[in-house]
Design a protein around this motif. Sequence first.
Motif, PDB file in Angstrom:
ATOM      1  N   ALA A  72       0.832  -1.200   0.000  1.00  0.00           N
ATOM      2  CA  ALA A  72       0.000   0.000   0.000  1.00  0.00           C
ATOM      3  C   ALA A  72       0.869   1.253   0.000  1.00  0.00           C
ATOM      4  CB  ALA A  72      -0.923  -0.007   1.208  1.00  0.00           C
ATOM      5  N   LEU A  73       1.996   1.203   0.717  1.00  0.00           N
ATOM      6  CA  LEU A  73       2.888   2.359   0.785  1.00  0.00           C
ATOM      7  C   LEU A  73       3.521   2.626  -0.584  1.00  0.00           C
ATOM      8  CD1 LEU A  73       4.161   4.526   2.525  1.00  0.00           C
ATOM      9  CD2 LEU A  73       5.958   2.893   3.157  1.00  0.00           C
ATOM     10  N   VAL A  74       3.941   1.573  -1.253  1.00  0.00           N
ATOM     11  CA  VAL A  74       4.502   1.739  -2.591  1.00  0.00           C
ATOM     12  C   VAL A  74       3.462   2.331  -3.532  1.00  0.00           C
ATOM     13  CG1 VAL A  74       5.386   0.515  -4.611  1.00  0.00           C
ATOM     14  CG2 VAL A  74       6.216  -0.106  -2.348  1.00  0.00           C
ATOM     15  N   ASP A  75       2.231   1.851  -3.452  1.00  0.00           N
ATOM     16  CA  ASP A  75       1.151   2.377  -4.295  1.00  0.00           C
ATOM     17  C   ASP A  75       0.931   3.864  -4.039  1.00  0.00           C
ATOM     18  OD1 ASP A  75       0.765  -0.057  -5.472  1.00  0.00           O
ATOM     19  OD2 ASP A  75      -0.938  -0.628  -4.198  1.00  0.00           O
ATOM     20  N   GLN A  76       1.033   4.267  -2.767  1.00  0.00           N
ATOM     21  CA  GLN A  76       0.860   5.679  -2.420  1.00  0.00           C
ATOM     22  C   GLN A  76       1.974   6.530  -3.023  1.00  0.00           C
ATOM     23  OE1 GLN A  76       0.324   6.219   1.834  1.00  0.00           O
ATOM     24  NE2 GLN A  76      -0.969   4.401   1.943  1.00  0.00           N
ATOM     25  N   VAL A  77       3.190   6.019  -2.964  1.00  0.00           N
ATOM     26  CA  VAL A  77       4.323   6.749  -3.543  1.00  0.00           C
ATOM     27  C   VAL A  77       4.182   6.830  -5.059  1.00  0.00           C
ATOM     28  CG1 VAL A  77       6.822   6.741  -3.899  1.00  0.00           C
ATOM     29  CG2 VAL A  77       5.881   6.176  -1.652  1.00  0.00           C
ATOM     30  N   ILE A  78       3.783   5.734  -5.685  1.00  0.00           N
ATOM     31  CA  ILE A  78       3.549   5.736  -7.131  1.00  0.00           C
ATOM     32  C   ILE A  78       2.511   6.797  -7.493  1.00  0.00           C
ATOM     33  CG2 ILE A  78       2.539   4.414  -9.034  1.00  0.00           C
ATOM     34  CD1 ILE A  78       3.808   1.907  -7.814  1.00  0.00           C
ATOM     35  N   ALA A  79       1.432   6.848  -6.712  1.00  0.00           N
ATOM     36  CA  ALA A  79       0.365   7.817  -6.978  1.00  0.00           C
ATOM     37  C   ALA A  79       0.878   9.250  -6.860  1.00  0.00           C
ATOM     38  CB  ALA A  79      -0.794   7.591  -6.017  1.00  0.00           C
ATOM     39  N   GLN A  80       1.723   9.510  -5.854  1.00  0.00           N
ATOM     40  CA  GLN A  80       2.257  10.860  -5.674  1.00  0.00           C
ATOM     41  C   GLN A  80       3.201  11.245  -6.807  1.00  0.00           C
ATOM     42  OE1 GLN A  80       3.311  12.432  -1.737  1.00  0.00           O
ATOM     43  NE2 GLN A  80       2.843  10.413  -0.885  1.00  0.00           N
ATOM     44  N   ARG A 134      10.768   2.343 -10.363  1.00  0.00           N
ATOM     45  CA  ARG A 134      10.861   1.248 -11.337  1.00  0.00           C
ATOM     46  C   ARG A 134       9.500   0.906 -11.931  1.00  0.00           C
ATOM     47  NH1 ARG A 134      15.045  -2.788  -8.075  1.00  0.00           N
ATOM     48  NH2 ARG A 134      16.978  -1.710  -8.670  1.00  0.00           N
ATOM     49  N   ALA A 135       8.461   0.966 -11.108  1.00  0.00           N
ATOM     50  CA  ALA A 135       7.111   0.673 -11.606  1.00  0.00           C
ATOM     51  C   ALA A 135       6.689   1.702 -12.650  1.00  0.00           C
ATOM     52  CB  ALA A 135       6.123   0.660 -10.443  1.00  0.00           C
ATOM     53  N   LEU A 136       6.982   2.974 -12.392  1.00  0.00           N
ATOM     54  CA  LEU A 136       6.611   4.020 -13.349  1.00  0.00           C
ATOM     55  C   LEU A 136       7.476   3.946 -14.608  1.00  0.00           C
ATOM     56  CD1 LEU A 136       5.983   6.991 -10.902  1.00  0.00           C
ATOM     57  CD2 LEU A 136       4.288   5.718 -12.204  1.00  0.00           C
ATOM     58  N   ALA A 137       8.716   3.488 -14.461  1.00  0.00           N
ATOM     59  CA  ALA A 137       9.569   3.291 -15.634  1.00  0.00           C
ATOM     60  C   ALA A 137       9.034   2.141 -16.474  1.00  0.00           C
ATOM     61  CB  ALA A 137      11.003   3.016 -15.197  1.00  0.00           C
ATOM     62  N   HIS A 138       8.599   1.091 -15.807  1.00  0.00           N
ATOM     63  CA  HIS A 138       8.024  -0.056 -16.516  1.00  0.00           C
ATOM     64  C   HIS A 138       6.761   0.344 -17.276  1.00  0.00           C
ATOM     65  CE1 HIS A 138       6.910  -4.221 -17.348  1.00  0.00           C
ATOM     66  NE2 HIS A 138       5.703  -3.952 -16.887  1.00  0.00           N
ATOM     67  N   ASN A 139       6.002   1.276 -16.712  1.00  0.00           N
ATOM     68  CA  ASN A 139       4.757   1.727 -17.343  1.00  0.00           C
ATOM     69  C   ASN A 139       4.986   2.777 -18.427  1.00  0.00           C
ATOM     70  OD1 ASN A 139       3.316   0.027 -15.712  1.00  0.00           O
ATOM     71  ND2 ASN A 139       2.665   1.610 -14.266  1.00  0.00           N
ATOM     72  N   GLY A 140       6.234   3.201 -18.582  1.00  0.00           N
ATOM     73  CA  GLY A 140       6.554   4.128 -19.661  1.00  0.00           C
ATOM     74  C   GLY A 140       6.532   5.591 -19.300  1.00  0.00           C
ATOM     75  N   LEU A 141       6.318   5.934 -18.020  1.00  0.00           N
ATOM     76  CA  LEU A 141       6.286   7.341 -17.634  1.00  0.00           C
ATOM     77  C   LEU A 141       7.676   7.892 -17.348  1.00  0.00           C
ATOM     78  CD1 LEU A 141       3.268   6.524 -17.192  1.00  0.00           C
ATOM     79  CD2 LEU A 141       3.193   8.262 -15.411  1.00  0.00           C
ATOM     80  N   LEU A 142       8.584   7.043 -16.858  1.00  0.00           N
ATOM     81  CA  LEU A 142       9.924   7.476 -16.498  1.00  0.00           C
ATOM     82  C   LEU A 142      10.978   6.711 -17.286  1.00  0.00           C
ATOM     83  CD1 LEU A 142       9.610   7.736 -12.596  1.00  0.00           C
ATOM     84  CD2 LEU A 142       9.541   9.612 -14.252  1.00  0.00           C
ATOM     85  N   ASP A 143      12.107   7.349 -17.451  1.00  0.00           N
ATOM     86  CA  ASP A 143      13.242   6.736 -18.133  1.00  0.00           C
ATOM     87  C   ASP A 143      14.443   6.807 -17.196  1.00  0.00           C
ATOM     88  OD1 ASP A 143      15.016   5.714 -19.988  1.00  0.00           O
ATOM     89  OD2 ASP A 143      15.315   7.638 -21.003  1.00  0.00           O
ATOM     90  N   ILE A 144      14.904   5.655 -16.714  1.00  0.00           N
ATOM     91  CA  ILE A 144      16.039   5.593 -15.791  1.00  0.00           C
ATOM     92  C   ILE A 144      17.312   5.504 -16.617  1.00  0.00           C
ATOM     93  CG2 ILE A 144      17.115   4.312 -13.913  1.00  0.00           C
ATOM     94  CD1 ILE A 144      14.326   3.191 -13.246  1.00  0.00           C
ATOM     95  N   ARG A 145      18.161   6.517 -16.508  1.00  0.00           N
ATOM     96  CA  ARG A 145      19.404   6.565 -17.274  1.00  0.00           C
ATOM     97  C   ARG A 145      20.579   6.445 -16.298  1.00  0.00           C
ATOM     98  NH1 ARG A 145      17.797  11.909 -20.890  1.00  0.00           N
ATOM     99  NH2 ARG A 145      15.712  11.166 -21.509  1.00  0.00           N
ATOM    100  N   GLN A 146      21.269   5.338 -16.380  1.00  0.00           N
ATOM    101  CA  GLN A 146      22.382   5.086 -15.476  1.00  0.00           C
ATOM    102  C   GLN A 146      23.429   6.186 -15.596  1.00  0.00           C
ATOM    103  OE1 GLN A 146      22.408   2.784 -13.162  1.00  0.00           O
ATOM    104  NE2 GLN A 146      20.419   2.019 -13.857  1.00  0.00           N
ATOM    105  N   GLY A 147      23.815   6.730 -14.452  1.00  0.00           N
ATOM    106  CA  GLY A 147      24.837   7.760 -14.418  1.00  0.00           C
ATOM    107  C   GLY A 147      24.329   9.151 -14.721  1.00  0.00           C
ATOM    108  N   SER A 148      23.055   9.289 -15.094  1.00  0.00           N
ATOM    109  CA  SER A 148      22.516  10.595 -15.448  1.00  0.00           C
ATOM    110  C   SER A 148      21.335  10.992 -14.568  1.00  0.00           C
ATOM    111  CB  SER A 148      22.087  10.602 -16.911  1.00  0.00           C
ATOM    112  OG  SER A 148      21.480  11.829 -17.270  1.00  0.00           O
ATOM    113  N   GLY A 149      20.466  10.035 -14.265  1.00  0.00           N
ATOM    114  CA  GLY A 149      19.287  10.330 -13.464  1.00  0.00           C
ATOM    115  C   GLY A 149      18.054   9.700 -14.065  1.00  0.00           C
ATOM    116  N   THR A 150      16.901  10.087 -13.543  1.00  0.00           N
ATOM    117  CA  THR A 150      15.623   9.574 -14.040  1.00  0.00           C
ATOM    118  C   THR A 150      14.824  10.722 -14.624  1.00  0.00           C
ATOM    119  OG1 THR A 150      15.606   7.820 -12.380  1.00  0.00           O
ATOM    120  CG2 THR A 150      13.505   8.369 -13.399  1.00  0.00           C
TER     121      THR A 150
END
Length: 237
Positions: free
Chosen positions: A10-18, A56-72
Amino acid sequence: MPLTSPRRSALVDQVIAQLRNQITSGEWPVGSRIPTEPELVELLGVARNTVREAVRALAHNGLLDIRQGSGTYVLATSELAGVMHRRFAGADPRHIAELRSTLESSAARLAAERRTERDLVQLDALLARREEAWGSGDAERFIAADHALHMAVVAASGNEVLIELYADLGDLIRDWLRGDVGTELTPQSHLDHGRLVEAIRRGDADTAASEAAGYPFVCLGRSDAAPRAAALSPAGG
């Protein structure tokens, strides 16, 4: 399958929502880098693993792009927008122009029939902002202003399904405009949108639809005609 703690889930879901809310509200615009993992831990008051799982969940859903060494970075404004961006990013520009022409002409026709006084005030303001952005010579600012005006025309259609679909295509359309506009705005390539707004104001559905339908192809045609070696492309529609 191992069981997980309902409280942690539930806590992870809340963070995802925020985090999703920061993206969909425009607080974190497409292309921007979100706060670092330690910063999010401090801002949200949760454990590092919780933040990591949410990102990671939002990256999997296509909203975020995690770039190693650069940021998200923010990749799209919704899950569907992310899917569309990935699926059609390499599409033929003519096909994108045809899609824009179909959607925007239909929206403009409906807008001419259904627009409210509030819609007209918004269209006038965004048309003026588009002209100011053009005058500034800032290509990225112009792209944002141009897209906002087209989005307002779609919004004036009053068709919620069309509005949502066009919004989900927004990232793809901005990318297309970015490729069309390039990095420099040239006076001879300015494309007037005043006729479209005036047609909507008069309730002239045929003219509004015709104006909106033609813009993408004018842009595309001028891009095709320009030598590839010359990095100057005409401004988008």
